[in-house]
Design a protein around this motif. Structure first.
Motif, PDB file in Angstrom:
ATOM      1  N   LEU A 134       0.739   7.870   1.792  1.00 38.23           N
ATOM      2  CA  LEU A 134      -0.138   7.707   3.357  1.00 38.23           C
ATOM      3  C   LEU A 134      -1.538   7.751   3.056  1.00 38.23           C
ATOM      4  CD1 LEU A 134       1.907  10.396   5.298  1.00 38.23           C
ATOM      5  CD2 LEU A 134       2.392   7.828   5.357  1.00 38.23           C
ATOM      6  N   CYS A 135      -2.271   7.139   4.059  1.00 40.04           N
ATOM      7  CA  CYS A 135      -3.774   7.183   4.000  1.00 40.04           C
ATOM      8  C   CYS A 135      -4.225   8.515   4.653  1.00 40.04           C
ATOM      9  CB  CYS A 135      -4.247   5.825   5.021  1.00 40.04           C
ATOM     10  SG  CYS A 135      -3.702   5.870   6.638  1.00 40.04           S
ATOM     11  N   PRO A 136      -5.248   8.923   4.525  1.00 40.44           N
ATOM     12  CA  PRO A 136      -5.685  10.230   4.861  1.00 40.44           C
ATOM     13  C   PRO A 136      -5.519  10.142   6.257  1.00 40.44           C
ATOM     14  CG  PRO A 136      -7.401   9.042   3.384  1.00 40.44           C
ATOM     15  CD  PRO A 136      -6.453   8.205   3.758  1.00 40.44           C
ATOM     16  N   LYS A 137      -5.739   9.308   7.163  1.00 36.41           N
ATOM     17  CA  LYS A 137      -5.551   9.533   8.750  1.00 36.41           C
ATOM     18  C   LYS A 137      -4.058   9.811   8.898  1.00 36.41           C
ATOM     19  CE  LYS A 137      -6.517   6.477  12.650  1.00 36.41           C
ATOM     20  NZ  LYS A 137      -5.400   5.631  12.604  1.00 36.41           N
ATOM     21  N   CYS A 138      -3.036   9.079   8.550  1.00 41.87           N
ATOM     22  CA  CYS A 138      -1.638   9.273   8.692  1.00 41.87           C
ATOM     23  C   CYS A 138      -1.294  10.478   8.020  1.00 41.87           C
ATOM     24  CB  CYS A 138      -0.884   8.107   8.149  1.00 41.87           C
ATOM     25  SG  CYS A 138      -1.169   6.674   9.075  1.00 41.87           S
ATOM     26  N   SER A 139      -1.746  11.050   6.923  1.00 38.36           N
ATOM     27  CA  SER A 139      -1.319  12.281   6.396  1.00 38.36           C
ATOM     28  C   SER A 139      -1.534  13.426   6.967  1.00 38.36           C
ATOM     29  CB  SER A 139      -1.814  12.391   4.972  1.00 38.36           C
ATOM     30  OG  SER A 139      -3.161  12.529   4.735  1.00 38.36           O
ATOM     31  N   VAL A 161      -0.213   0.649  -0.425  1.00 35.65           N
ATOM     32  CA  VAL A 161      -0.526   0.682   1.105  1.00 35.65           C
ATOM     33  C   VAL A 161       0.111   1.753   1.961  1.00 35.65           C
ATOM     34  CG1 VAL A 161      -1.003  -1.784   1.159  1.00 35.65           C
ATOM     35  CG2 VAL A 161       0.862  -1.003   1.738  1.00 35.65           C
ATOM     36  N   CYS A 162      -0.694   2.227   2.761  1.00 39.33           N
ATOM     37  CA  CYS A 162       0.007   3.443   3.560  1.00 39.33           C
ATOM     38  C   CYS A 162       1.554   2.908   4.264  1.00 39.33           C
ATOM     39  CB  CYS A 162      -1.171   3.858   4.649  1.00 39.33           C
ATOM     40  SG  CYS A 162      -0.154   5.008   6.052  1.00 39.33           S
ATOM     41  N   ALA A 163       2.305   3.927   3.839  1.00 39.67           N
ATOM     42  CA  ALA A 163       3.719   3.520   4.272  1.00 39.67           C
ATOM     43  C   ALA A 163       3.899   3.694   5.960  1.00 39.67           C
ATOM     44  CB  ALA A 163       4.823   4.880   3.660  1.00 39.67           C
ATOM     45  N   ASN A 164       2.880   4.137   6.612  1.00 40.40           N
ATOM     46  CA  ASN A 164       2.867   4.383   7.977  1.00 40.40           C
ATOM     47  C   ASN A 164       2.107   2.938   8.776  1.00 40.40           C
ATOM     48  OD1 ASN A 164       3.647   5.514  10.528  1.00 40.40           O
ATOM     49  ND2 ASN A 164       1.627   6.330  10.383  1.00 40.40           N
ATOM     50  N   CYS A 165       0.833   3.037   8.213  1.00 38.93           N
ATOM     51  CA  CYS A 165      -0.104   1.921   9.004  1.00 38.93           C
ATOM     52  C   CYS A 165      -0.293   0.950   8.054  1.00 38.93           C
ATOM     53  CB  CYS A 165      -1.511   2.662   9.477  1.00 38.93           C
ATOM     54  SG  CYS A 165      -2.385   3.137   8.211  1.00 38.93           S
ATOM     55  N   HIS A 166      -0.111   0.641   6.803  1.00 34.77           N
ATOM     56  CA  HIS A 166      -0.149  -0.163   5.568  1.00 34.77           C
ATOM     57  C   HIS A 166      -1.765  -0.498   5.541  1.00 34.77           C
ATOM     58  CE1 HIS A 166       3.743  -1.022   6.595  1.00 34.77           C
ATOM     59  NE2 HIS A 166       3.630  -1.215   7.949  1.00 34.77           N
TER      60      HIS A 166
HETATM   61 ZN    ZN Z   1      -1.986   5.088   7.465  1.00 36.17          ZN
END
Ligand code: ZN
Length: 253
Positions: free
Chosen positions: A179-184, A155-160
């Motif tokens: 990270l997910c594409p959005k958070c990266s 899961v994304c380390a930032n937004c899960h």
């Molecule tokens: Zn994310």
């Protein structure tokens, strides 16, 4: 004074005065203990080769409260791990593991950590030359996870948000993982993690293996581990054994 009898591994040893050695032991029951082995240099009878680096056995320690240096009464070796001295990749990998352990441990025993360090050294002691990097990376990430710092991978380390297992992802040390594409898009200093590298990390964190790394993959993983360790384990001092392991292994092969 009380006697502590515990299983222990020699993580660091150096000569002291003319006849003795000072040893840093990882004990199963009392975390890291610094002990003085009196006469260890001129009487092999008392300690044999038990006070050599990476040896494991049963230590009898005479403990005085509020002292930093305790007294080693005896050490009965059960595993000498002589194989670690026979290959530079094994030796530098084991030295990195012990450095990491000493930097992150105290005299409070960390649950499960003794077993993880024991497993890492056992594996390194018999690792073929082309598998020492994998064995050391497995041991190191297993230690990181046991201490509660495992990076987020699924899961994304930032937004899960869940991550596609087959995707190339960004890996951010400060965020604590993939990270997910959005958070990266906002991440500064993130590394690119191909799916195979993410699979390897997943294996190592659980104490598994990911053999078959090529030299470029091995180097990228060594760098990733160093950066993650420095970010999360709060080590400002230089990791000397880590540097030797990271720089030396490929040129020596
Ligand atoms: Zn994310």
């Amino acid at each position: 004074m009380s006697a502590l009898v515990t299983e222990a591994i020699v993580l660091h040893a150096f000569d002291y005065l003319e006849t003795s050695r000072i040893i840093r032991l990882m004990t199963r029951d009392a975390g890291i203990q610094s002990v003085l082995a009196r006469g260890a240099r001129n009487s092999r009878k008392r300690f044999g080769n038990a006070v050599d680096l990476f040896a494991q056995g049963t230590a009898e320690i005479h403990v005085k409260p509020n002292r930093d240096l305790q007294s080693l009464a005896s050490f009965e070796v059960t595993r000498a791990r002589a194989g670690l001295a026979q290959d530079v990749g094994r030796f530098t990998g084991a030295s990195m593991i012990t450095e990491m352990t000493l930097r992150t441990s105290s005299d409070e025993p960390a649950p499960g950590l003794f077993d993880v360090v024991e497993l890492a050294l056992d594996r390194l002691a018999v690792a073929p030359g082309d598998e020492t990097i994998d064995a050391a990376l497995s041991g190191a990430w297993h230690i990181v996870a046991t201490l509660g710092f495992a990076p987020a991978l699924d899961v994304c380390a930032n937004c899960h948000a869940p991550l596609d297992p087959s995707a190339r992802v960004s890996f951010s040390h400060s965020a604590g993982g993939a990270l997910c594409p959005k958070c990266s898009t906002d991440a500064i200093g993130a590394r690119v993690l191909p799916p195979a590298a993410r699979n390897a990390l997943r294996e190592w964190i659980d104490g598994g293996r990911a053999p078959g790394l090529d030299p470029a993959e091995g180097k990228a993983h060594q760098r990733l581990l160093r950066e993650f360790f420095q970010e999360h384990m709060g080590t400002e001092r230089e990791l000397r054994a880590f540097r030797v392991w990271e720089q030396g292994t490929w040129t020596a092969a």
